[in-house]
Write a protein that holds these residues in place. Sequence first.
Motif, PDB file in Angstrom:
ATOM      1  N   THR A  10       2.472   2.046  -6.853  1.00 59.23           N
ATOM      2  CA  THR A  10       3.473   1.734  -5.849  1.00 59.23           C
ATOM      3  C   THR A  10       2.843   1.816  -4.473  1.00 59.23           C
ATOM      4  O   THR A  10       1.912   2.582  -4.250  1.00 59.23           O
ATOM      5  CB  THR A  10       4.619   2.751  -5.928  1.00 59.23           C
ATOM      6  OG1 THR A  10       4.032   4.047  -5.899  1.00 59.23           O
ATOM      7  CG2 THR A  10       5.396   2.608  -7.195  1.00 59.23           C
ATOM      8  N   GLN A  13       5.078   5.150   0.630  1.00 54.34           N
ATOM      9  CA  GLN A  13       6.421   5.190   1.204  1.00 54.34           C
ATOM     10  C   GLN A  13       6.336   5.317   2.725  1.00 54.34           C
ATOM     11  O   GLN A  13       5.489   6.034   3.239  1.00 54.34           O
ATOM     12  CB  GLN A  13       7.160   6.431   0.664  1.00 54.34           C
ATOM     13  CG  GLN A  13       7.439   6.363  -0.825  1.00 54.34           C
ATOM     14  CD  GLN A  13       8.543   5.368  -1.133  1.00 54.34           C
ATOM     15  OE1 GLN A  13       9.585   5.388  -0.542  1.00 54.34           O
ATOM     16  NE2 GLN A  13       8.295   4.469  -2.061  1.00 54.34           N
ATOM     17  N   ARG A  20      18.427   4.062  -0.976  1.00 58.45           N
ATOM     18  CA  ARG A  20      18.865   2.761  -1.488  1.00 58.45           C
ATOM     19  C   ARG A  20      19.763   2.960  -2.687  1.00 58.45           C
ATOM     20  O   ARG A  20      19.582   3.907  -3.441  1.00 58.45           O
ATOM     21  CB  ARG A  20      17.657   1.917  -1.915  1.00 58.45           C
ATOM     22  CG  ARG A  20      16.773   1.538  -0.767  1.00 58.45           C
ATOM     23  CD  ARG A  20      15.590   0.686  -1.195  1.00 58.45           C
ATOM     24  NE  ARG A  20      14.757   0.401  -0.028  1.00 58.45           N
ATOM     25  CZ  ARG A  20      14.983  -0.605   0.792  1.00 58.45           C
ATOM     26  NH1 ARG A  20      15.981  -1.440   0.570  1.00 58.45           N
ATOM     27  NH2 ARG A  20      14.210  -0.795   1.849  1.00 58.45           N
ATOM     28  N   PRO A 189      12.895  -0.662  -4.572  1.00 58.22           N
ATOM     29  CA  PRO A 189      12.731  -1.317  -3.258  1.00 58.22           C
ATOM     30  C   PRO A 189      13.515  -2.626  -3.138  1.00 58.22           C
ATOM     31  O   PRO A 189      13.735  -3.121  -2.037  1.00 58.22           O
ATOM     32  CB  PRO A 189      11.223  -1.603  -3.186  1.00 58.22           C
ATOM     33  CG  PRO A 189      10.600  -0.670  -4.162  1.00 58.22           C
ATOM     34  CD  PRO A 189      11.606  -0.441  -5.245  1.00 58.22           C
TER      35      PRO A 189
END
Length: 320
Positions: A10, A13, A20, A189
Amino acid sequence: MGGMSVRTQTSEQPAESVHRAGFACFVGRPNAGKSTLTNALVGQKVAITSNRPQTTRHTVRGIVHRPDAQLILVDTPGLHKPRTLLGERLNDVVRTTWAEVDVIGFCLPADQKIGPGDRFIAKELAGIKKTPKVAIVTKTDLVDSKALAEQLIAIDQLGKELGIEWAEIVPVSAVGAKQVDLLADLLIPLLPEGPALYPEGDLTDEPEQVMVAELIREAALEGVRDELPHSIAVVVEEMLPREDRPADRPLLDIHANVYIERPSQKGIIIGPKGKRLKEVGIKSRKHIEALLGTPVFLDLHVKVAKDWQRDPKQLRRLGF
């Protein structure tokens, strides 16, 4: 592999953390591994695993809670070539759901070549422009890396051919927790910013009555799927705690009707001397007691609702 977004880690951040929350649904032909994946993500068996359109008509299948996000998995019935009014209605439900969720995960098993069923779904997906689509290659534990690479390329091609821009192409095996977490990392995301939509601890918002009806339907279909593929609908008429029971020995009375389309099907469900129906009762009662955590008295009746799949009035009454 030029230009393909197969991700293995990933992105970092941002410093300020954004929460979210949103909805995702998994699509794919029967046995593409949708329910197994749902269960692995939610960490508990919530989806009722059966590939019959009626068994997954209902809304939330599970919720992935994270400190920074809430991913709500919605179930849609399988999309199929409609032959009846019920079929058309289910397909409409599917299309509306696809347009309403925040992200769609298209499941394709690693161990099977892309077939007409996959193409049929992919063509429909291509028509839904706004919703981001993630191609998920499931069951990767069943193939070697060469076969997996070929499948990833085939999916990339399928997207190009139909004009689908995959947000991601992710290989997962529901038996490997690492990959399942990665999938959640990639779906989150794509969700809109916002507060949690469900309180922590909710795994499914499906009313108990609906889940009970599904468990009975599941048990009733076992072993007779070929003879009665869709023609069973179950309606739970009432669920009431039995009166005059001591608090430490409660009993829940459940009265349910199993509807079939034709009188000739009655014998199949009931079996010689009622033996089959009794087995259906015993089996589904076990599952219901496990689900509700309380002893149950189950009263099952088989009724004929003539051609219910084709009759709008009956469909409404049976909750479709």
